[in-house]
Motif scaffolding. Structure first.
Motif, PDB file in Angstrom:
ATOM      1  N   ARG A 199       0.966  -1.210   0.104  1.00  0.00           N
ATOM      2  CA  ARG A 199       0.041  -0.148   0.048  1.00  0.00           C
ATOM      3  C   ARG A 199       0.965   1.227  -0.104  1.00  0.00           C
ATOM      4  O   ARG A 199       0.370   2.227  -0.599  1.00  0.00           O
ATOM      5  CB  ARG A 199      -1.279   0.018   1.242  1.00  0.00           C
ATOM      6  CG  ARG A 199      -0.301   0.073   2.632  1.00  0.00           C
ATOM      7  CD  ARG A 199      -1.349  -0.144   3.714  1.00  0.00           C
ATOM      8  NE  ARG A 199      -0.682  -0.276   4.997  1.00  0.00           N
ATOM      9  CZ  ARG A 199      -0.545   0.951   5.627  1.00  0.00           C
ATOM     10  NH1 ARG A 199      -1.010   2.099   5.396  1.00  0.00           N
ATOM     11  NH2 ARG A 199       0.007   0.787   6.837  1.00  0.00           N
ATOM     12  N   GLU A 229      -6.696  -2.227   0.946  1.00  0.00           N
ATOM     13  CA  GLU A 229      -7.192  -1.839   2.040  1.00  0.00           C
ATOM     14  C   GLU A 229      -8.464  -1.142   1.597  1.00  0.00           C
ATOM     15  O   GLU A 229      -8.377   0.193   1.553  1.00  0.00           O
ATOM     16  CB  GLU A 229      -6.271  -0.965   2.823  1.00  0.00           C
ATOM     17  CG  GLU A 229      -5.333   0.000   1.921  1.00  0.00           C
ATOM     18  CD  GLU A 229      -4.618   0.721   3.080  1.00  0.00           C
ATOM     19  OE1 GLU A 229      -4.357   0.393   3.965  1.00  0.00           O
ATOM     20  OE2 GLU A 229      -3.902   1.855   2.514  1.00  0.00           O
ATOM     21  N   ASN A 232      -9.652   2.138   3.887  1.00  0.00           N
ATOM     22  CA  ASN A 232      -8.784   3.307   4.141  1.00  0.00           C
ATOM     23  C   ASN A 232      -9.499   4.508   3.537  1.00  0.00           C
ATOM     24  O   ASN A 232      -9.491   4.495   2.330  1.00  0.00           O
ATOM     25  CB  ASN A 232      -7.424   2.879   3.814  1.00  0.00           C
ATOM     26  CG  ASN A 232      -6.507   4.131   4.344  1.00  0.00           C
ATOM     27  OD1 ASN A 232      -6.693   5.109   4.478  1.00  0.00           O
ATOM     28  ND2 ASN A 232      -5.194   4.000   3.996  1.00  0.00           N
TER      29      ASN A 232
END
Length: 402
Positions: A199, A229, A232
């Protein structure tokens, strides 16, 4: 027990137990000192770190111990690179941890030339760098836009020093290329990596796209981050800001709906400042502080002076499709501006202001704080999620490259 408190995120209890230990006359050893100093580093609690340093000095401590390295690390992480340098120079034989702390500290404080100078000194002293050292070196290059030099260091990691590239090294180089606008190269580097991109790499690319307005690569990076993710909020917000800057409000609305459907909540920007050993925390638009009226009055007055000096609010950093006047008002109450305003009205004239923020400082706040530092005649340090910014006389240590 002290260590377990810190590991469990119970900072106050850890420090209180350390204080009780001193009161009872139990002499700390280097493990105790290192643990408390590392906790001070993580919390940017420089005042506590200074107290520990003072106690270490009074009882005498081994300058070769790893507690001394922790002391260098604490000062550099708290943005006090000069104190870190003093402790470092007192070490007869600095270890790799201390060298790396100095390199990373100078890099984070917007002084890349000193960071790279310390790396050269490390090599001359015959100290072998490790992968963490190179993260500091590459970060220094990224913060200064030294693309070619950064690439040279990157290739030397395995060619000259016999180390294996890590995901952190790739993340630094992707960040370096992205910040400098060489987004296509950054994308190709991600594709050529021997390991699966994480990420941090995609976030670096997305951040570069935000700076340079590359919508195509931004969507590609965001899609990868959504897979890694999906919870997020930062990815959604950054992409929405890119869409907003391009006037693509329908896409912004789609992203908002996606966030709602997935239950994704934006992490609010928060900033905090310590005054007289008390931490004061502010959220964006916060009006809960006891001195809110004074804070807002100060911001209104200084805003007039800032515009007279040439300040123009950067309303493209406000996501909402609202009138310009409303956008300017929204910008005025970002958390770091509230914290700085409080720091100025609550401390004596000329005193250094040090503010911490959980997110990256936006472009408008960065510009505004430069004006505030000049008009209020204050040196202002802001540590955001990425680095330290030292504002003085209308300029910033990062050279407007961050």
């Amino acid at each position: 027990m002290i260590g377990r408190y810190f590991d469990g995120g119970r900072r106050r209890e850890g420090f209180e137990l350390f204080s009780k230990m001193l009161v009872l006359g139990v002499k700390p050893n280097e493990f105790t000192f290192a643990g408390v100093l590392n906790a001070s580093s993580d919390q940017a609690a420089e005042d506590i770190g200074k107290q520990v340093h003072g106690y270490m000095t009074r009882i005498g401590f081994d300058p070769l111990s790893f507690a001394t390295s922790a002391l260098v690390h604490m000062y550099s992480k708290c943005g006090n690179i000069e104190s870190a340098k003093i402790v470092f120079k007192q070490m007869p034989k600095p270890d790799l941890v201390s060298w790396t702390a100095m390199i990373s500290g100078y890099a984070q404080n917007g002084r890349p030339a000193e960071a790279l100078n310390y790396f050269d000194l490390l090599l001359k002293m015959g100290v072998k760098p490790d992968h963490v050292t190179f993260v500091g070196v590459l970060s220094a290059c990224a913060h200064a836009g030294l693309v070619d030099r950064g690439l040279e260091y990157f290739h030397s990691i395995n060619e000259k020093h016999g180390l294996t590239h890590t995901a952190d090294h790739y993340a630094c180089v992707v960040d370096l290329l992205s910040r400098s606008g060489r987004l296509e190269e950054a994308g190709k580097m991600i594709e050529s990596m021997p390991m699966k991109p994480d990420r941090f790499l995609w976030a670096s690319l997305l951040g570069g796209c935000r700076i340079h307005g590359n919508l195509h690569l931004a969507e590609r990076a965001a899609e990868a981050l959504f897979q890694i993710e999906p919870e997020n909020a930062a990815t959604y917000v950054t992409l929405a800001n890119i869409y907003a800057s391009a006037g693509m409000w329908k896409e912004v609305e789609k992203l908002r709906k996606t966030m709602d459907d997935r239950g994704v909540v934006k992490n609010p920007g928060s900033s905090w400042i310590e005054v007289d050993r008390e931490v004061h925390k502010f959220l964006v638009g916060d009006d809960s502080h006891l001195r809110t009226k004074e804070i807002h009055e100060f911001l209104e007055k200084i805003s007039i002076k800032m515009k007279e000096e040439g300040y123009i609010p950067k309303t493209d950093f406000v996501l909402h499709d609202v009138e310009e006047e409303q956008k300017e008002q929204n910008l005025s109450y970002h958390s770091e501006k509230l914290a700085i305003a409080f720091g100025i009205i609550a401390t004596p004239p000329g005193k250094l202001i040090k503010v911490f923020k959980n997110l990256r400082t936006c472009g408008d706040c960065h510009t505004a704080i430069k004006f505030i530092s000049k008009i209020a005649r204050r040196e202002i340090i802001v540590r955001d999620s990425n680095r330290f910014h030292r504002f003085k006389d209308g300029s910033c240590s990062c050279g407007d490259f961050w």
